[in-house]
Design an enzyme around this catalytic site. Structure first.
Site, PDB file in Angstrom:
ATOM      1  N   GLN A  42      89.895  26.056  91.316  1.00 45.15           N
ATOM      2  CA  GLN A  42      89.691  27.380  90.722  1.00 45.15           C
ATOM      3  C   GLN A  42      89.917  28.431  91.805  1.00 45.15           C
ATOM      4  O   GLN A  42      89.298  28.377  92.870  1.00 45.15           O
ATOM      5  CB  GLN A  42      88.249  27.500  90.195  1.00 45.15           C
ATOM      6  N   LYS A  46      86.997  37.885  94.226  1.00 40.41           N
ATOM      7  CA  LYS A  46      86.347  38.997  93.546  1.00 40.41           C
ATOM      8  C   LYS A  46      86.796  40.347  94.096  1.00 40.41           C
ATOM      9  O   LYS A  46      86.367  41.377  93.594  1.00 40.41           O
ATOM     10  CB  LYS A  46      84.823  38.874  93.726  1.00 40.41           C
ATOM     11  N   ASN A  74      89.485  32.409  88.190  1.00 44.19           N
ATOM     12  CA  ASN A  74      88.162  32.919  87.877  1.00 44.19           C
ATOM     13  C   ASN A  74      88.294  34.275  87.205  1.00 44.19           C
ATOM     14  O   ASN A  74      88.922  35.193  87.744  1.00 44.19           O
ATOM     15  CB  ASN A  74      87.339  33.032  89.164  1.00 44.19           C
ATOM     16  N   THR A 139      72.257  29.325  97.294  1.00 47.48           N
ATOM     17  CA  THR A 139      73.451  29.309  98.133  1.00 47.48           C
ATOM     18  C   THR A 139      73.802  30.714  98.592  1.00 47.48           C
ATOM     19  O   THR A 139      73.730  31.657  97.795  1.00 47.48           O
ATOM     20  CB  THR A 139      74.655  28.706  97.369  1.00 47.48           C
ATOM     21  N   CYS A 444      43.423   9.031  97.203  1.00 48.17           N
ATOM     22  CA  CYS A 444      44.503   9.115  98.199  1.00 48.17           C
ATOM     23  C   CYS A 444      44.879   7.738  98.733  1.00 48.17           C
ATOM     24  O   CYS A 444      46.048   7.442  98.964  1.00 48.17           O
ATOM     25  CB  CYS A 444      44.078  10.008  99.358  1.00 48.17           C
TER      26      CYS A 444
HETATM   27  N1  3NM Z   1      79.054  30.036  91.122  1.00 52.12           N
HETATM   28  P1  3NM Z   1      78.726  26.769  97.496  1.00 52.12           P
HETATM   29  S1  3NM Z   1      77.138  29.324  92.612  1.00 52.12           S
HETATM   30  C1  3NM Z   1      80.959  30.360  92.646  1.00 52.12           C
HETATM   31  O1  3NM Z   1      75.784  29.394  90.011  1.00 52.12           O
HETATM   32  C2  3NM Z   1      79.578  29.996  92.381  1.00 52.12           C
HETATM   33  O2  3NM Z   1      77.509  29.930  88.841  1.00 52.12           O
HETATM   34  C3  3NM Z   1      77.782  29.713  91.107  1.00 52.12           C
HETATM   35  O3  3NM Z   1      79.154  27.938  96.523  1.00 52.12           O
HETATM   36  C4  3NM Z   1      76.955  29.689  89.895  1.00 52.12           C
HETATM   37  O4  3NM Z   1      79.376  25.527  97.008  1.00 52.12           O
HETATM   38  C5  3NM Z   1      78.663  29.604  93.337  1.00 52.12           C
HETATM   39  O5  3NM Z   1      79.256  27.226  98.817  1.00 52.12           O
HETATM   40  C6  3NM Z   1      78.892  29.437  94.778  1.00 52.12           C
HETATM   41  O6  3NM Z   1      77.241  26.726  97.485  1.00 52.12           O
HETATM   42  C7  3NM Z   1      78.804  27.995  95.198  1.00 52.12           C
HETATM   43 MG    MG Z   2      82.802  35.587  86.869  1.00 57.51          MG
END
Ligand code: 3NM
Ligand code: MG
Length: 518
Positions: A42, A46, A74, A139, A444
């Site tokens: 993909q 942006k 995207n 992330t 425990c």
């Molecule tokens: N979309 P990485 S999280 C592009 O939650 C994207 O929809 C997300 O990046 C969503 O693999 C994300 O570096 C970024 O964590 C993921």
């Molecule tokens: Mg989007």
């Protein structure tokens, strides 16, 4: 390529920002990733203007075509149309699926980001080809993520896809990397339904060598994690069949003397170590997370007991869980006081999200707090009181069974009657003595006992857990009935004696104690 045949197993999402791409050329990164085994790409950008987007997309499409891998854009249906690539990926804030479908036609691949069951339902009904489920883990790559859903959130989506017999494919996204890919794939499985793959950005784009990173991930997505090899969720016996195994399990602890690594609370350190010794294990009370990697290599089991949780302690637990998961060694989690404070609720979430836990052991309210809707249940006032009588048996059984099914593990709910299950049959154990409630640490130390059993007998953690429960609770009965025991104070040393005596008797073939099992 027909769109039904697309392989989503390793789905690369690009990123053109310097923080992630660096100074590399995006087409070279994508080509290296394709060589490594990426199966779907993909293009996500942006920031660039439309002209630049189209130009880069054209170059990328030339590369992906060489590898017979689809290129999706995207958000930008116009760009996909301009370069005649295979489709688009749309988020919840982008144009609607219906509008995209109208522009691109039936043969185009259209994927949709979903983070709630409603969004999933809408995407499925609207004719999405696949869904991108996220955000799994926090992330830094995407700064506007809305819901962190964890592995359990992914699993709930897969339950939905499974029960609605949907043909929509699924990948998950957000913080996926080589350290968690196989765990996420395996642990999110719901009934027979698994994710079709994982989607990553930084794990490949920001990697020093995207080809090597892709090759690693492609392999990991298809490899069950180390801890999965001993899990046999299909096990189902009659109680008598489990009882037959108990002596063998008690003997296995005696013979193997497995390590019982306790990260436990300040109150029970001493008695837990003594309990471990007397059931035949080799205890170590080590709360420092850095040590866990070495200790996990010694073939024992870990107990995480959050009785006196602190911020530093929590980080130590998380490190240790990771180390034991990586070594494929079992973990018992005792969520002490899980529902009692916000700190403990959040610690429970983080611990359960940190990896695979083989056995969760707690009282009614603690177990309820470990369920996905535990917080709501507690607010509705069905939390167990000191007498533990607020649920009926059917409700208790379904709570433990659902939790064990969800987590593919063994759940023990203690009380006057203890309930144990691996998500199939729920076994009830009614041994024990009221003195256990009058001295500290008896709950425990049951966790410690179970850790010894599952370390010595990892091939069947359900039977091992039940063996631990019986060894422990029958020892309490025998101790309480002794003439020299006059109350809770004299009970404690007698209890240690009886744990030891049951083990020795069992090794010598004397199984009279086990006749008390009920
Ligand atoms: N979309 P990485 S999280 C592009 O939650 C994207 O929809 C997300 O990046 C969503 O693999 C994300 O570096 C970024 O964590 C993921
Ligand atoms: Mg989007």
């Amino acid at each position: 390529m027909r769109k039904q045949d697309v392989d989503y197993s390793l789905y690369l999402v690009t990123d053109s920002t310097p923080a992630i791409l660096g100074t590399k050329d995006i087409c070279q990164v994508v080509e290296a990733a394709l060589k490594g085994g990426v199966t779907c790409v993909q293009y996500r950008d942006k920031k660039s203007e439309t002209g630049a987007l189209i130009e880069t997309a054209r170059r990328l499409h030339a590369v992906t075509k060489k590898y017979h891998v689809p290129l999706l854009i995207n958000d930008r249906v116009d760009v996909a149309l301009a370069v005649e690539c295979e489709g688009v990926h749309i988020g919840q804030d982008d144009m609607t699926l219906a509008t995209a479908r109208k522009s691109l036609g039936q043969d185009a691949i259209i994927g949709v980001t979903v983070s709630t069951l409603e969004e999933l339902d809408t995407a499925c009904r609207g004719g999405a080809d696949y869904v991108g489920i996220g955000t799994v883990f926090a992330t830094p790559t995407k700064d506007d993520t809305k819901h962190i859903i964890g592995i359990v959130g992914v699993q709930q989506m897969l339950f939905y896809l499974s029960s609605s017999r949907s043909k929509v494919k699924s990948v998950c996204i957000g913080g996926i990397n080589a350290a968690n890919a196989s765990q996420v794939m395996w642990q999110s499985m719901a009934k027979e339904k698994t994710l079709d793959g994982v989607a990553v950005v930084s794990a490949i784009v920001a990697a020093e060598d995207p080809e090597v990173a892709a090759r690693d991930l492609a392999r990991l997505v298809k490899t069950p994690p180390a801890f999965a090899t001993h899990v046999r969720a299909e096990e189902q016996y009659r109680s008598a069949e489990i009882l037959e195994r108990v002596p063998e399990i008690v003997r296995a602890v005696h013979e193997k003397k497995p390590l019982s690594h306790n990260m436990t609370n300040l109150v029970v350190q001493n008695v837990a170590a003594n309990v471990a010794l007397n059931v035949g294990a080799s205890p170590i009370m080590a709360n420092y997370g850095e040590e866990a990697k070495d200790l996990a290599g010694l073939g024992g089991a870990l107990v995480v007991n959050m009785g006196t949780v602190t911020p530093e302690g929590l980080e130590n637990y998380l490190k240790a869980i990771k180390a034991y998961n990586e070594a494929g060694q079992p973990i018992v989690y005792d969520p002490v006081g899980a529902g009692a404070t916000e700190v403990r609720r959040s610690a429970t979430k983080r611990i359960l999200g940190a990896g695979y836990i083989d056995v969760i052991k707690g009282n009614q309210s603690e177990i309820v707090s470990c369920t996905p809707d535990g917080a709501q249940l507690q607010q509705r006032g069905v939390d167990s009181g000191p007498t533990g009588t607020d649920y009926d048996v059917a409700k208790l059984s379904s709570v433990v069974r659902d939790l064990a099914t969800l987590r593919k593990n063994v759940v023990v709910m203690t009380g006057t009657t203890d309930y144990v299950t691996n998500g199939k049959t729920v076994y009830a154990v009614s041994n024990g003595h009221e003195y256990m409630g009058m001295v500290t640490g008896t709950g425990c130390c049951l966790g410690t006992t179970i850790s010894a059993m599952i370390a010595a007998y990892p091939q069947d953690k359900l039977a091992a857990t039940i063996a631990g429960l019986l060894h422990y609770e029958i020892a309490a009965e025998l101790a309480a009935e002794r003439d020299d025991v006059r109350g809770p104070g004299t009970f404690v040393p007698a209890f240690l004696d009886e744990l030891y005596r049951i083990r020795l008797a069992t090794v010598q073939g004397d199984l009279a104690w086990l006749k008390r099992a009920n």
